[in-house]
Design an enzyme around this catalytic site. Structure first.
Site, PDB file in Angstrom:
ATOM      1  N   GLY A  45       0.809  -1.214   0.000  1.00 49.32           N
ATOM      2  CA  GLY A  45       0.000   0.000   0.000  1.00 49.32           C
ATOM      3  C   GLY A  45       0.838   1.257   0.000  1.00 49.32           C
ATOM      4  O   GLY A  45       0.490   2.257  -0.635  1.00 49.32           O
TER       5      GLY A  45
ATOM      6  N   GLU B  79      -1.613   5.508   4.917  1.00 46.23           N
ATOM      7  CA  GLU B  79      -0.735   4.326   4.791  1.00 46.23           C
ATOM      8  C   GLU B  79       0.462   4.422   5.742  1.00 46.23           C
ATOM      9  O   GLU B  79       1.543   3.918   5.467  1.00 46.23           O
ATOM     10  CB  GLU B  79      -0.240   4.148   3.346  1.00 46.23           C
ATOM     11  CG  GLU B  79      -1.335   3.981   2.312  1.00 46.23           C
ATOM     12  CD  GLU B  79      -2.019   2.629   2.371  1.00 46.23           C
ATOM     13  OE1 GLU B  79      -1.650   1.828   3.237  1.00 46.23           O
ATOM     14  OE2 GLU B  79      -2.921   2.380   1.561  1.00 46.23           O
TER      15      GLU B  79
ATOM     16  N   HIS C 129       2.461  28.561 -11.965  1.00 44.77           N
ATOM     17  CA  HIS C 129       1.273  29.014 -12.684  1.00 44.77           C
ATOM     18  C   HIS C 129       0.792  30.375 -12.205  1.00 44.77           C
ATOM     19  O   HIS C 129      -0.149  30.941 -12.789  1.00 44.77           O
ATOM     20  CB  HIS C 129       0.124  28.002 -12.518  1.00 44.77           C
ATOM     21  CG  HIS C 129       0.165  26.865 -13.488  1.00 44.77           C
ATOM     22  ND1 HIS C 129       1.048  25.814 -13.373  1.00 44.77           N
ATOM     23  CD2 HIS C 129      -0.585  26.601 -14.587  1.00 44.77           C
ATOM     24  CE1 HIS C 129       0.837  24.941 -14.347  1.00 44.77           C
ATOM     25  NE2 HIS C 129      -0.144  25.404 -15.104  1.00 44.77           N
TER      26      HIS C 129
END
Length: 391
Positions: free
Chosen positions: A250, A372, A347
């Site tokens: 995971g 996780e 940006h």
């Protein structure tokens, strides 16, 4: 995607032809079926079950479930390629598919023949979608302290308790649940398969989150939920070991999802700086910005190599695989978030607008540093392996 790829897991730095084809197939699906809708799903908090299920014919319902069990039988490195590619479309959707695959693998790995026959065909075809239930309101990083209880009653177990932050909850069909059957600590935890339609199972409201809005996150509440003993995965007391074994993979998968989101943000930034002009020339003509882009690409590639190396270690069951997976998760999720955040900065004001999609990637990737196992826990795992301490 019905056979193990032919690359040597000891040398993962050159992908095989089959692996390149797998990655291209997953990226093509992401470009066609996920990316065009990702912002809309995020805004509407929509969980696109039809699109998720459409990955099953491509072999993504049981990526590393054994082919003898009906899965694709691929490696952890193959899976990393798939999840990175899917995450270029939407990290939240890719991450859910990763969770579904983790549950399918755990049933394949730790289930008996009857359980594999009972559950895996529908999981692999994604007729049934799965969620993973470990975290509780009072215990996250200290998973061994969980209090959800499973009491033996004849040929059944009766489950009581609450799980927290469960991805897909309420929309999915099957829940892999860690519950306490014995005393305190990890040795008292067992693992159970719970189907959605059982009496006493309910769900909290969909949490309002910073990101990952394209998949629901709810509490899962067990109030006298009765399930047969045959739905216990493994023996009593093996649940914590089962849970932890799933987390190595995971962690690789969530790291791969971070790389995919960051890669998409970098690609968008390269296009933007080529088109946007300032002071009479394109942004990518300014050396300071060129260096910034070069550093973003370099750190992203470095994290990718670390992730592939850890995946190869897990594939060959290397003794240091858990440490390497923790390293890779920490590096990939920190790097992914940082690259996406820098992409937003490059940006300018437009990066802050939803229309450009960069702010969504930043929001989605932020939680990868938490789930996780938090990145602080990853550091603990690595440190303990270095200095030989258990606590």
């Amino acid at each position: 995607m019905d056979a193990v790829t032919a690359s040597d897991p000891m040398h993962p730095f050159q992908l095989s032809e089959a692996q390149r084809a797998i990655a291209e197939m997953a990226r093509d699906f992401a470009d066609r079926s996920i990316a065009p809708h990702a912002r809309d799903w995020d805004e509407r908090r929509h969980f696109p079950l039809d699109v998720i299920r459409a990955t099953a014919p491509l072999g993504m319902g049981g990526i590393y479930v054994r082919d003898s069990s009906g899965g694709s039988g691929l490696s952890r490195l193959d899976a990393a390629l798939i999840f990175e590619a899917l995450a270029t479309g939407c990290p939240a959707i890719a991450a859910y598919i990763s969770i579904h695959n983790m549950v399918a693998w755990m049933i394949d790995r730790y289930g008996n023949d009857r359980q594999r026959t009972r559950f895996l065909p529908d999981l692999v075809s994604m007729t049934t979608l799965a969620s993973y239930c470990l975290t509780e309101p009072g215990c996250g990083s200290d998973a061994a302290a969980l209090t959800c209880r499973a009491r033996r009653d004849g040929d059944d177990y009766v489950l009581d308790g609450t799980k927290q932050f469960i991805s897909g909850a309420g929309a999915t069909d099957l829940y892999l649940v860690m519950a306490r059957t014995g005393g305190t600590g990890p040795g008292g935890v067992s693992c159970f398969v719970v189907e959605r339609d059982v009496a006493g199972l309910s769900f909290g409201p969909n949490e309002r989150k910073m990101g990952w809005n394209a998949q629901p996150t709810r509490q899962v509440v067990f109030d006298g939920v009765r399930i047969p003993v045959t739905h216990r995965l493994g023996a009593e007391g093996e649940g914590f070991r089962i849970a932890m074994s799933g987390l190595d993979g995971g962690r690789l998968n969530i790291g791969a999802c971070s790389l995919g989101g960051a890669q998409k943000a970098l690609e968008a930034t390269l296009a933007y700086t080529k088109q946007r002009t300032a002071f009479g020339k394109p942004l990518d003509a300014f050396q300071a910005l060129q260096f910034r882009l070069a550093d973003m690409a370099t750190t992203l590639e470095s994290a990718r190599v670390m992730l592939w190396y850890a995946a190869a270690a897990l594939d060959r069951s290397a003794p240091d695989a858990t440490r390497l997976c923790a390293m890779a998760k920490r590096i990939a999720t920190d790097t992914g978030f940082d690259v996406a955040n820098q992409a937003l900065q490059l940006h300018g004001g437009y990066g802050y607008l939803a229309d450009y999609g960069i702010e969504k990637i930043v929001r989605d990737l932020r939680v990868h540093q938490i789930l996780e196992g938090t990145n602080e826990i990853m550091r603990m795992i690595v440190a303990r392996s270095l200095i030989g301490r258990e606590t």
